[in-house]
Scaffold this motif. Structure first.
Motif, mmCIF file in Angstrom:
data_model
loop_
_atom_site.group_PDB
_atom_site.id
_atom_site.type_symbol
_atom_site.label_atom_id
_atom_site.label_comp_id
_atom_site.label_asym_id
_atom_site.label_seq_id
_atom_site.Cartn_x
_atom_site.Cartn_y
_atom_site.Cartn_z
ATOM 1 N N LEU A 238 0.776 -1.218 0.299
ATOM 2 C CA LEU A 238 0.021 0.183 -0.346
ATOM 3 C C LEU A 238 0.184 1.277 -0.534
ATOM 4 O O LEU A 238 1.638 0.955 0.942
ATOM 5 C CB LEU A 238 -0.534 0.058 1.500
ATOM 6 N N LEU A 239 0.440 2.303 -1.346
ATOM 7 C CA LEU A 239 1.362 3.261 -0.920
ATOM 8 C C LEU A 239 0.620 4.584 -0.450
ATOM 9 O O LEU A 239 -0.400 5.054 -0.627
ATOM 10 C CB LEU A 239 1.657 3.737 -2.546
ATOM 11 N N SER A 240 0.970 5.358 0.479
ATOM 12 C CA SER A 240 0.026 6.422 1.820
ATOM 13 C C SER A 240 0.814 7.488 1.320
ATOM 14 O O SER A 240 1.754 7.701 1.762
ATOM 15 C CB SER A 240 -0.177 5.416 2.706
ATOM 16 N N ILE A 241 -0.072 8.247 0.950
ATOM 17 C CA ILE A 241 0.649 9.476 0.329
ATOM 18 C C ILE A 241 -0.199 10.946 1.480
ATOM 19 O O ILE A 241 -1.241 10.343 1.671
ATOM 20 C CB ILE A 241 0.391 9.451 -0.157
ATOM 21 N N SER A 242 0.978 11.654 2.608
ATOM 22 C CA SER A 242 0.121 12.063 3.848
ATOM 23 C C SER A 242 0.367 13.674 2.876
ATOM 24 O O SER A 242 0.278 14.075 1.917
ATOM 25 C CB SER A 242 1.119 12.254 4.592
ATOM 26 N N CYS A 243 -0.797 14.432 3.030
ATOM 27 C CA CYS A 243 -0.644 15.489 3.163
ATOM 28 C C CYS A 243 0.182 16.104 3.615
ATOM 29 O O CYS A 243 0.823 16.853 4.808
ATOM 30 C CB CYS A 243 -2.210 16.820 3.675
ATOM 31 N N GLY A 244 0.324 17.599 2.433
ATOM 32 C CA GLY A 244 1.009 18.854 3.361
ATOM 33 C C GLY A 244 0.842 20.221 3.803
ATOM 34 O O GLY A 244 -0.103 19.740 3.603
ATOM 35 N N GLY A 245 1.754 21.014 4.591
ATOM 36 C CA GLY A 245 0.545 21.680 5.243
ATOM 37 C C GLY A 245 0.803 23.046 4.654
ATOM 38 O O GLY A 245 1.689 23.444 3.315
ATOM 39 N N GLY A 246 -0.066 23.818 5.276
ATOM 40 C CA GLY A 246 0.085 25.221 4.255
ATOM 41 C C GLY A 246 0.948 26.360 3.868
ATOM 42 O O GLY A 246 1.961 26.157 5.482
ATOM 43 N N GLY A 247 1.537 27.088 2.913
ATOM 44 C CA GLY A 247 2.320 28.442 3.398
ATOM 45 C C GLY A 247 2.130 29.267 4.478
ATOM 46 O O GLY A 247 0.791 29.390 4.528
ATOM 47 N N TYR A 248 3.057 30.548 5.133
ATOM 48 C CA TYR A 248 2.590 31.578 6.100
ATOM 49 C C TYR A 248 2.931 32.893 4.615
ATOM 50 O O TYR A 248 4.567 32.504 4.513
ATOM 51 C CB TYR A 248 2.452 31.363 7.353
ATOM 52 N N GLY A 249 2.601 33.179 4.121
ATOM 53 C CA GLY A 249 2.820 34.957 4.018
ATOM 54 C C GLY A 249 3.082 33.919 2.266
ATOM 55 O O GLY A 249 3.868 33.046 2.060
ATOM 56 N N ASN A 250 3.763 35.401 1.610
ATOM 57 C CA ASN A 250 4.082 34.916 0.384
ATOM 58 C C ASN A 250 4.807 34.783 0.135
ATOM 59 O O ASN A 250 6.254 34.853 0.433
ATOM 60 C CB ASN A 250 3.693 36.422 -0.291
ATOM 61 N N PRO A 251 5.659 33.247 -1.023
ATOM 62 C CA PRO A 251 6.807 32.888 -1.120
ATOM 63 C C PRO A 251 7.782 33.867 -1.288
ATOM 64 O O PRO A 251 9.482 33.235 -1.592
ATOM 65 C CB PRO A 251 6.918 31.752 -1.808
#
Lengths: 591, 691
Positions: free
Chosen positions: A529-542
């Motif tokens: 089983l290949l499981s991919i988790s979510c990343g998290g959101g960024g704060y402010g303009n890159p």
């Protein structure tokens, strides 16, 4: 606050400090006992438990440093329910509550309540030990039954404040019931013993403390401590800019949800002049025929988690600071107060996380320097419940914690990688590959972070984690409820979204088959089983991220040079060092 | 002569045991840029006291035991070697992911901690062992050769290798070791299964990474230490204190420096165990070592100093886990320099901020403005501004008083002395909570323990701590100000070996486990024959890391006879496990099988003269006992007698309020508490005498 101002302040700033330390010490002792003696991985590795003390008047006083979604609201309701159903409380009593209709978070969280009774028989405090169980007798082998149409299909034994100990003796009738219904009865019994040990230590310590300082001093302390906490909360809110913001975070489509999934809308208003924060959750859909509905405890707590993640973290979290928070709920709402027999099997994670995420993101949009981006959604298969019969014929059931990242960027720091989910705050430990392979017929082929999946931003979110695992010598059921394959964790104030979740069966020939997001699947021997988790959101303009830091991100393989150029507008030279001139040009063009 | 030298943050402590068998204690400033200079300086100070040149003094030395924070400092300040990490394909993020977990759940001001070895220096190699030791994927040696070439190009200075399940089958790790030796001659390599054979790959990997990263610098430090001591005329053996409370040869410390990361603090409980036994006939003790900024707590349980594996440098989850067993020492940021402040809600806090030694407490007059614990003791008259540290430093009481008035007393609306007393009460509570954390984990009821107060500042509030904990006796050893050095003086040569063989009591494989234990015994015997040659006695003891089936946190249970050969041996072990679990956690589950994941053996070689420690005394007459105006919450202001530490009568208790003073420390005896000197020179303070 007003009702307490009239009371004579018998506790000064010195005694306040000392008694606060001592009661925190009591909850730490309780937690330590539970952690070190519990039998299920979900408690002893993932730390999915909490310990707290509530007043005789059922106000949350002190909690251990546990999972936020566990304690902020709920212990108060359960303590109140205990008093209602059992008006005469005696020393040696203990009650079990896992009823989402009576203040518990969801059925999987068995909560043991022990009333602390003085020598004259007066009820003074209640101590609670709450722990997520490996199994609770659901109709399928998971404690997160996302597809359950109601509590009957969910299948757990429900204990709406049931007396399980009298005179410190455990009622064996109740034990026999559990042993007949719970899949891993010895493991459950071991966990029950650990919870009793924890709650009884709390009881013993409070009685000893009262012998030293007196019950009245302790009760005066409680009132003063809650007032103090309220004052700190008022200051924290007063220091923030005011404003209103509506934000929606949408849970993916699952069995039993509408086509568009579950859009969770929060109206947040921050009022520094009155020192209040209000969250209105009432403009949301009715309860749904699935296990995703929130319990009242989780609906309230999720909103509070979003708030406390967003403000001065030093404010004590208890009934005092919560007096400055108004959470509006309505009955029969998916993020409100469910009516029996609505199922709330998955109440602590999926939709609750959407509430908390929307609240903290809304606060970030109101005030730069406050709030947070959205954390990734859960529960990917690598955090699911595995079960089956091993090659020796032995049954196994356990939740695994192989890895979900999901950390959101904060106003002053990059994300903490392994946050799990917003309501868990990263408190969960991660399984050791070796320990998992030893305890279960399981093989972990790889576990790694995925480059270029971070929520880009001035501060960046966590990247996704990919885990590949499969059974050894048997077939294995894996149950999970993976939100975030459609709706990623969004950034705030110009920050980007984190990578989305996904899950695949890796067939014996190496080809991939995409799996449903909410399912119990059977992985056959030889498959993975290949499981991919979510990343998290960024704060402010890159583009506001320090260019040197971006160069370092590339060197450390968090992001590719292409992404540095395209998203962060940072150019690197051949050897990977920062190309200042080119970067200035790129960033100038951006404006 | 024997020397024990402990290099600490501020002072380098020396305890000398001379030919008469008596000990003397010396201190000199630590020299951070070149700690070995500090070692030589303190020897110079002692030589002068003995009326000899340093060379003549050192020439009489037979043994020198050294505790050093050099390795620890290098880790904390990231000044270790450029180190690469090689691991199993698919698991390269082992050091990034760690074991998850976090503290302070609502505080998002801390980014994720950096991995101990950067991802850019991490390499995956194709290979895979299985839990039963079989090979799933053979080692790709060609790929490894490519990695070695890359390491060379990157000018890597050390390499750590940790492969999954190398503890069960180490062939691949060994092979990598051999290949690296060929491709990268002279570059130190640490193999995880050799260094720290425990289950849980992250901990093993972390140990290996830290060890490898320290090898280049600690190799240089140890050879310099020996060379400079030789150059100064020392002919004897140089030993180094380990984190596990033993000593090893300096050359062994250079080849596996992880052993000495927590070199100094591990010796405090060894000294504590000694004094608890000889002074109070007790086998259970809480040993507190008070520094200016940190308070270290360790334990003695039934004569045994507990060892733990959850070992963090820095804050848990944010710092570095070393994954290597060491003496259970809990440190909190609390001490004489801790700053007292009142928050906006009117709550008094002490710490975690510290004034350190610069600017230090307000009373030092070096520009500090925030009142500290030392300032509070001065304002209360417990310390004397003129005689602090034997008069080595003047303290300005007026400054201290003003700071406490404006920053604590006025915001709280109380008097200055009440504020100073409150500062002591709060710092005491912080220390008590640190003690509770460790005693709860180790299943000790403080009421059954002797509290040992070590460190120069211990005397100021140890009576309060003992009262709060309910300890009947507080002991302040005469060498308390150099407790770790004193412990080192009485420690024998020790080695620890471990094996990670899984066993369960419901399906116990007697033959296999007998081989495992025999293997450990053999390694102990080899150590005793080589490093321990000439020892007066050799003692080998065994423990198992065990837990109930499906628990994950093991507890340490002694193996009575060191072997489990028969079902009767197994039954005895099972009984011991249940009993230990009951002791630690107040319950046991006799119906449950027990799993053992690790086996450990310790060999302890004792040499002549390493038993006790007896301080040379002047047995001075009481020089017209002076008095000091001091404040106690129970009595208000009063004139209390000040006694000379060395002049107190043996075993004759006198009752406080009073103050006992030596050039190294000041001990405050509160009203109703009694104190006497023991024959060993320790102060024995009895809490219960008032009743």
């Amino acid at each position: 606050m007003t009702q307490h101002n009239s009371r004579k302040p018998a506790v000064d700033g010195v005694q306040l400090a000392i008694l606060a330390h001592r009661l925190e010490g009591v909850t730490r002792k309780m937690a330590n006992t539970l952690l070190r003696t519990a039998r299920s991985g979900v408690i002893n590795i993932a730390r999915d438990f909490s310990c707290c003390i509530v007043t005789a008047g059922a106000e949350l006083l002190v909690a251990n440093e546990g999972l936020p979604i566990h304690v902020l609201a709920g212990p108060d309701i359960m303590a109140r329910v205990m008093k209602e159903y059992s008006p005469v409380l005696k020393r040696g009593d203990a009650f079990l509550n896992n009823s989402p209709y009576h203040g518990c978070s969801h059925a999987a969280d068995h909560t043991l309540l022990v009333p602390v009774i003085d020598d004259e028989g007066n009820h003074r405090f209640t101590v609670l030990a709450k722990a997520h169980q490996a199994d609770i007798g659901n109709s399928i082998a998971t404690t997160y039954h996302g597809a359950a149409r109601d509590v009957y299909e969910e299948g757990a034994l429900i204990f709406p404040s049931v007396k399980v100990q009298e005179n410190y003796e455990t009622n064996q009738d109740f034990v026999r019931m559990c042993r007949m219904r719970i899949r891993v009865p010895d493991q459950w019994w071991g966990d029950f013993l650990a919870m009793v040990a924890s709650a009884r230590i709390g009881e013993r310590e409070i009685i000893a403390l009262a012998e030293e300082v007196g019950w009245d001093t302790l009760e005066n302390f409680s009132a003063t401590w809650l007032d103090y906490s309220e004052k700190r909360m008022m200051e924290a809110i007063t220091a923030m800019p005011g404003g209103r913001m509506t934000r929606t975070s949408t849970h993916d489509r699952f069995p039993g949800t509408p086509e568009e999934g579950i859009p969770v809308t929060v109206d947040v208003s921050l009022d520094p002049s009155e020192a209040r924060i209000a969250v209105d959750l009432s403009r949301n859909p009715d309860c749904l025929p699935c296990g995703l509905n929130l319990s009242e405890a989780c609906a309230r707590t999720a909103a509070m988690v979003g708030i406390f993640n967003s403000i001065d973290h030093r404010v004590p979290k208890n009934a005092g600071s919560c007096r400055r928070i108004d959470v509006s709920l309505r009955e029969n709402c998916v993020v409100g107060i469910p009516r029996h027999p609505t199922s709330t099997s998955v109440a602590t994670t999926n939709v609750a996380d959407r509430v908390a995420n929307a609240v903290q993101a809304a606060i970030a949009e109101i005030a730069d320097g406050a709030g947070m981006a959205e954390c990734g959604a859960v529960i990917a298969p690598a955090g699911g419940v595995i079960s089956g019969v091993d090659s020796a014929g032995k049954e196994f059931v356990n939740q695994i914690f192989l890895g979900e990242t999901g950390g959101a960027a904060a106003p002053r720091a990059d994300a903490w990688l392994i946050i799990g989910h917003v309501g868990g705050a990263g408190m969960c430990n991660l399984d050791s590959v070796e320990l998992d392979e030893m305890r279960q017929p399981l093989r972990v082929f790889s576990r790694k972070l995925v480059s270029d999946t971070e929520g880009a931003g001035r501060f960046r979110g966590a990247p996704s984690m990919s885990v590949e695992f499969g059974p050894v010598g048997c077939d294995m059921q894996v149950a999970y409820v993976s939100d975030g394959t459609m709706n990623a964790a969004r950034g705030v104030r110009g920050g980007g979204a984190g990578g989305k979740a996904d899950q695949f069966r890796v067939r014996r020939d190496g080809t991939l088959q995409r799996l449903d997001a909410c399912a119990q699947v059977t992985i056959h021997e030889g498959e993975r089983l290949l499981s991919i988790s979510c990343g998290g959101g960024g704060y402010g303009n890159p583009v506001e991220r320090e260019a040197e830091t971006v160069a370092r991100d590339v060197a450390e393989k968090w992001i590719s040079a292409e992404r540095a150029r395209d998203v962060y507008r940072v150019a690197l030279t051949e050897d990977g060092s920062l190309d200042r001139d080119e970067t200035v040009k790129l960033r100038h063009a951006e404006r | 002569m024997q020397f024990a030298i402990d290099t600490r943050g501020t002072f380098t402590d020396l305890v000398v045991k001379d030919t008469s068998g008596f000990c003397r204690m010396f201190k000199s400033s630590t020299t951070p840029a070149d700690p070995i200079s500090g070692v030589l300086n303190v020897l110079e100070v002692a030589a002068a006291e003995y009326g000899m040149t340093r060379e003549a003094f050192l020439s009489k030395g037979r043994l020198l035991v050294h505790g050093t924070t050099h390795a620890l400092n290098a880790i904390v300040t990231s000044r270790t070697a450029k180190t690469a990490f090689i691991t199993t394909k698919g698991h390269g993020d082992m050091l990034v992911l760690r074991e998850g977990g976090r503290t302070d759940p609502f505080n998002f001001d801390h980014p994720n901690p950096e991995p101990y070895i950067p991802r850019a220096l991490t390499f995956e190699v194709t290979e895979r062992m299985l839990p039963d030791g079989s090979v799933m994927l053979p080692l790709d040696e060609e790929e490894l050769a490519g990695i070695a070439a890359a390491l060379k190009q990157l000018r890597v200075e050390a390499v750590a290798v940790c492969l999954l399940w190398s503890i069960v089958n180490p062939d691949h790790e060994r092979r990598i070791g051999t290949l690296l030796a060929t491709h990268l001659p002279g570059i130190p390599v640490t193999l995880s299964h050799e260094l720290n054979p425990i289950i849980r790959e992250f901990r093993r990997a972390s140990s290996a990474a830290i060890d490898a990263s320290l090898k280049p610098m600690m190799g240089i430090y140890m050879s310099n230490l020996e060379a400079r001591l030789r150059g100064a005329g020392f002919p004897g053996r140089v030993l180094v204190i380990t984190s596990q409370g033993g000593v090893i040869d300096a050359k062994d410390a250079a080849t596996a420096p992880i052993h000495i990361v927590n070199s100094g603090p591990s010796m405090a409980p060894m000294a504590g165990r000694h004094f608890a036994a000889i002074d109070e006939d007790s086998t259970t003790a809480i040993v507190a070592d008070t520094g200016g900024t940190t308070y270290d707590v360790s334990l003695v349980r039934k004569g045994h100093v507990p060892i733990i594996r959850e070992t963090w440098i820095g804050a848990p989850h944010r710092g570095t886990m070393i994954g290597f067993p060491w003496v259970d020492v809990k440190s909190v940021g609390a001490g004489g320099g801790s700053i007292a402040w009142v928050d906006s809600g009117g709550l008094l806090h002490v710490g975690p901020q510290s004034a350190g030694s610069v600017p230090g407490p307000v009373a030092y007059g070096k520009g500090g403005v925030e009142p500290t614990v030392t300032d509070a003791s001065l304002v209360l008259g417990h310390l004397d501004g003129d005689s602090f540290l034997g008069g080595a430093m003047k303290l300005d009481r007026t400054l201290a008083e003003a700071a406490i008035r404006t920053r604590v007393a006025e915001p709280l609306g109380i008097s200055v002395e009440a504020a100073a007393d409150a500062i002591l009460a709060v710092v005491t509570e912080n220390m008590v909570q640190a003690i509770n954390t460790i005693t709860v984990n180790q299943g000790i009821d403080p009421k059954d323990a002797v509290l040992i107060g070590g460190g120069g500042g211990a005397g100021l509030n140890s009576v309060r701590i003992a009262k709060r904990l309910g300890c009947r006796t507080l002991l302040i050893p005469a060498v308390g100000a150099a407790l770790s050095a004193a412990g080192a003086m009485m420690s024998g040569l020790k080695a620890h070996y471990q094996a990670a063989a899984f066993a369960a009591t419901d399906r116990f494989d007697f033959d296999r486990l007998s081989d495992v234990l025999n293997g450990l015994a053999e390694r102990c015997r080899v150590f005793a024959a080589e490093s321990g040659a000439g020892a007066e006695s050799v003692e080998i003891s065994y423990t198992a890391d065990a837990r109930y089936s499906t628990q994950v946190w093991e507890i340490e249970v002694p193996l009575r006879s060191g072997r489990i050969l028969t079902p009767a041996d197994l039954c005895a072990f099972i009984d011991d496990f249940h009993e230990t679990h009951q002791e630690l956690f107040n319950f046991s589950d006799p119906s449950s099988p027990i799993e053992i994941v690790g086996w450990r053996a310790q060999v302890h070689c004792r040499f002549k003269d390493t038993g006790g420690i007896d301080l040379a005394r002047s047995d001075e007459e009481e020089i017209a006992a002076s008095t000091r105006r001091s404040f106690f919450a129970q009595k208000g202001w009063c004139d209390v007698p000040v006694h000379n530490f060395e002049a107190l009568a043996v075993n004759e208790f006198i009752t406080g309020p009073l103050i006992v003073e030596s050039p190294f420390t000041t001990v405050v005896i509160e009203p109703g508490v009694a104190v006497a000197r023991r024959p060993s020179g320790s102060l024995s303070i009895n809490m219960a005498v008032a009743q």
